[in-house]
Design an enzyme around this catalytic site. Sequence first.
Site, PDB file in Angstrom:
ATOM      1  N   ASP A   1       1.451  -1.253   2.188  1.00 51.75           N
ATOM      2  CA  ASP A   1       2.218  -0.246   3.239  1.00 51.75           C
ATOM      3  C   ASP A   1       1.312  -0.649   4.431  1.00 51.75           C
ATOM      4  O   ASP A   1       0.084  -1.384   4.348  1.00 51.75           O
ATOM      5  CB  ASP A   1       1.829   0.834   2.754  1.00 51.75           C
TER       6      ASP A   1
ATOM      7  N   ASP B   1       7.308  -1.279   7.450  1.00 53.15           N
ATOM      8  CA  ASP B   1       6.249  -2.330   7.363  1.00 53.15           C
ATOM      9  C   ASP B   1       6.725  -3.382   7.929  1.00 53.15           C
ATOM     10  O   ASP B   1       5.561  -4.118   8.326  1.00 53.15           O
ATOM     11  CB  ASP B   1       6.144  -1.830   5.885  1.00 53.15           C
TER      12      ASP B   1
END
Length: 375
Positions: free
Chosen positions: A32, A88
């Site tokens: 993440d 991301d």
Amino acid sequence: MPLNPEIRWIDTPEALDAACAEVAQAEVIALDTEFFRENTFLPVPALIQFSAGGSAWLVDPQVVACTDAFRRLLAEGPLKLLHAASEDLEVFAAWAGVVPSPLVDTQLAQGLLGETPSMGYQKLVEHWTGHTLPKDETRSDWLVRPLSEAQQTYAALDVIYLVEVWQQQREALERLGRLAWLQADCAEVVAQAGRNGEDDAQWYLRQRQLWRLTPRQIEAYRRLTTWREGETRARNLPRGWLVHDRVLYAIAEAMPENRFELSRVEEVKPSLIKRDGDTLLALVAEARHLDEDALPPALPSPMAPEFKRVLKALKKVVNAEAETLGLAPEVLLRRRDLEALVTAHLDDEPLPLPTGWRGERLNAGLVKALEECPR
């Protein structure tokens, strides 16, 4: 799994390489990022999180450049898990220079299980594990240092549950025979992230009112948006800071020939004219002087009865298959793709039929529906 995970902070290349060595043999790694993107086109990395289950590593990208070991971990190595991966992937491309692969997006996985196609991470974790994650740090300033204990815990929890969630999702997908569907969809996500500007010339197709323009105006808008996409990347500015889509649309609609006419277009500010006016006028002029056969085709009105009739017939096919599979219709085919099929059918152009597993499930029905809809 506890809501107070073991957290390891990384602020040196040596610590990052040591962490890579610990997880190199893992089957999956959860990833993440936290980032800032209010005044730039490219995301500013603020935090990189990863976990192989259990401990969570938090990397400070403000002080640590991506190392070769971590780059290899991202580009090769174990399966990477991300949730709602698109932004991301841009962070990893900017910081590491690579896009994580092989990849599974757990949000896409959930959509293929018949759940909400855009289920958020916190709901996903609660759905599969029963744990309710804290939401207090959702809007934190992730660039500030030091991060608070609450911020670090929040960031760590964003990755440590993904391994457990994916184990259950995978079993469910295998039972349904849909694991290969997910792998194909995620491979396309990775491919799209790696194109990095190659689709700039197609940005204009996102404009929902394109059908209102003439072919010459459409070409002007295409050139204007292609230029804007390249410039926002080169200048590292948000699109809206340079010029909004609606302003480029208005310019294409007006087809101004000089600065005076450009200044009369709604929302065109003097600063835009001073900075980029000559370039905008030159792009419009290029479209104005193209031969007719070099222009894109006119688009049918989505308000026309024949367009609505064909669209309704195609949606019926998609909705029926979605009900059979227990999926949301938009997981099978987006409205934009349906409209592209209608447009091609009405213009007697080659049909942009879906490929892969979607094509296997839908194309026979879609073609039959179109055959039953005379032009």
